[in-house]
Design a protein around this motif. Structure first.
Motif, mmCIF file in Angstrom:
data_model
loop_
_atom_site.group_PDB
_atom_site.id
_atom_site.type_symbol
_atom_site.label_atom_id
_atom_site.label_comp_id
_atom_site.label_asym_id
_atom_site.label_seq_id
_atom_site.Cartn_x
_atom_site.Cartn_y
_atom_site.Cartn_z
ATOM 1 N N ASN A 11 11.631 -6.437 -5.552
ATOM 2 C CA ASN A 11 12.856 -5.722 -5.520
ATOM 3 C C ASN A 11 12.760 -5.283 -6.764
ATOM 4 O O ASN A 11 13.919 -4.332 -7.374
ATOM 5 N N ALA A 12 12.366 -5.279 -7.939
ATOM 6 C CA ALA A 12 12.810 -4.911 -9.421
ATOM 7 C C ALA A 12 12.092 -3.595 -9.272
ATOM 8 O O ALA A 12 11.786 -2.788 -10.571
ATOM 9 N N LYS A 13 11.219 -3.243 -8.505
ATOM 10 C CA LYS A 13 10.383 -1.877 -8.688
ATOM 11 C C LYS A 13 9.614 -1.424 -9.356
ATOM 12 O O LYS A 13 9.621 -0.940 -10.481
ATOM 13 N N THR A 14 8.847 -2.770 -9.701
ATOM 14 C CA THR A 14 7.511 -3.201 -10.387
ATOM 15 C C THR A 14 6.126 -3.053 -10.391
ATOM 16 O O THR A 14 4.887 -3.137 -10.424
ATOM 17 N N THR A 15 6.368 -3.842 -9.263
ATOM 18 C CA THR A 15 5.337 -4.061 -8.202
ATOM 19 C C THR A 15 4.942 -3.163 -7.141
ATOM 20 O O THR A 15 5.760 -4.065 -6.512
ATOM 21 N N TRP A 16 3.630 -3.069 -6.910
ATOM 22 C CA TRP A 16 3.940 -2.479 -5.604
ATOM 23 C C TRP A 16 2.349 -3.351 -4.998
ATOM 24 O O TRP A 16 2.043 -3.288 -5.243
ATOM 25 N N TYR A 17 2.588 -3.053 -3.644
ATOM 26 C CA TYR A 17 1.928 -4.031 -3.034
ATOM 27 C C TYR A 17 1.153 -2.773 -1.490
ATOM 28 O O TYR A 17 1.435 -2.641 -1.624
ATOM 29 N N LEU A 18 -0.333 -3.222 -1.386
ATOM 30 C CA LEU A 18 -1.132 -2.909 -0.511
ATOM 31 C C LEU A 18 -1.524 -3.773 0.410
ATOM 32 O O LEU A 18 -2.621 -4.954 0.482
ATOM 33 N N GLN A 19 -0.311 -4.448 1.719
ATOM 34 C CA GLN A 19 -1.199 -5.435 2.413
ATOM 35 C C GLN A 19 -1.997 -4.970 3.676
ATOM 36 O O GLN A 19 -1.723 -4.120 3.978
ATOM 37 N N MET A 20 -3.780 -5.323 3.321
ATOM 38 C CA MET A 20 -4.443 -4.731 4.388
ATOM 39 C C MET A 20 -4.636 -6.410 5.658
ATOM 40 O O MET A 20 -5.167 -7.124 4.755
ATOM 41 N N ASN A 21 -4.242 -5.724 6.811
ATOM 42 C CA ASN A 21 -4.506 -6.567 7.787
ATOM 43 C C ASN A 21 -5.719 -6.151 8.833
ATOM 44 O O ASN A 21 -6.252 -4.622 9.113
ATOM 45 N N ASN A 22 -6.547 -7.012 9.578
ATOM 46 C CA ASN A 22 -7.443 -6.556 10.590
ATOM 47 C C ASN A 22 -8.625 -5.338 9.739
ATOM 48 O O ASN A 22 -8.953 -4.604 9.650
ATOM 49 N N LEU A 23 -9.009 -5.981 8.388
ATOM 50 C CA LEU A 23 -9.984 -5.253 7.782
ATOM 51 C C LEU A 23 -11.118 -5.385 8.835
ATOM 52 O O LEU A 23 -11.166 -5.870 9.119
ATOM 53 N N LYS A 24 -12.017 -3.634 8.497
ATOM 54 C CA LYS A 24 -13.165 -3.840 8.689
ATOM 55 C C LYS A 24 -14.189 -3.606 7.799
ATOM 56 O O LYS A 24 -13.677 -2.989 6.740
ATOM 57 N N PRO A 25 -14.788 -3.631 8.275
ATOM 58 C CA PRO A 25 -16.290 -2.790 7.663
ATOM 59 C C PRO A 25 -16.245 -1.646 6.633
ATOM 60 O O PRO A 25 -16.392 -1.209 5.377
ATOM 61 N N GLU A 26 -15.566 -0.407 7.304
ATOM 62 C CA GLU A 26 -15.592 0.427 6.583
ATOM 63 C C GLU A 26 -14.140 0.903 6.173
ATOM 64 O O GLU A 26 -14.177 2.237 4.911
ATOM 65 N N ASP A 27 -13.714 -0.319 5.937
ATOM 66 C CA ASP A 27 -13.007 -0.126 5.058
ATOM 67 C C ASP A 27 -13.186 -0.444 3.035
ATOM 68 O O ASP A 27 -12.254 -1.096 2.287
ATOM 69 N N THR A 28 -14.157 -1.307 3.801
ATOM 70 C CA THR A 28 -15.082 -1.369 1.934
ATOM 71 C C THR A 28 -14.842 -0.112 0.923
ATOM 72 O O THR A 28 -14.873 0.946 0.932
ATOM 73 N N ALA A 29 -14.494 -0.080 -0.318
ATOM 74 C CA ALA A 29 -14.730 0.985 -1.063
ATOM 75 C C ALA A 29 -13.341 0.116 -2.550
ATOM 76 O O ALA A 29 -13.047 -1.416 -2.408
ATOM 77 N N VAL A 30 -13.760 0.658 -3.496
ATOM 78 C CA VAL A 30 -12.872 0.443 -5.039
ATOM 79 C C VAL A 30 -11.431 1.235 -4.660
ATOM 80 O O VAL A 30 -11.355 2.271 -3.735
#
Length: 121
Positions: A73-92
């Motif tokens: 709500n303070a608009k200072t932190t953003w998130y990326l929630q990642m579910n059902n991860l797959k090996p092809e999601d491996t990355a920086v």
């Protein structure tokens, strides 16, 4: 000057979840858009998700239904929630913002330092 600091990467098994965070700091700035990118070894950097200051969301087809971008709500932190991860999601994973600061006529790009996500099969 605005700085972005990421956290939350790590090693997870396929099917698992991780949440990445990107915290902005500085004085007198406004973030118009926040993006999450990723870059796997020997591949081009890929745009994964975008959240605008107006609340518009876009996702890459490869992550739709599995990843969610959000902010606090303070608009200072953003998130990326990642579910059902797959090996092809491996990355920086990198957050990148389109930022306005006093004295600038154009938005500037500000990048986080990147965080490694590794998904084992």
């Amino acid at each position: 000057q605005v700085q972005l600091v990421e956290s939350g990467g790590g090693l997870v098994q396929a099917g698992g979840s991780l949440r990445l965070s990107c915290t902005a700091s500085g004085s007198r700035f406004r973030i118009y858009r926040m993006h999450w990118y990723r870059q796997a070894p020997e591949k081009q950097r890929e745009l994964v998700a975008t959240l605008t200051s107006g609340g518009s969301l876009t996702y890459a087809d490869s992550v739709k239904g599995r990843f969610t971008i959000s902010r606090d709500n303070a608009k200072t932190t953003w998130y990326l929630q990642m579910n059902n991860l797959k090996p092809e999601d491996t990355a920086v994973y990198y957050c990148k913002s389109d930022v306005w600061e006093p004295g600038l006529s154009d938005l500037q790009d500000v990048w986080g330092q990147g965080t490694q996500v590794t998904v084992s099969s």
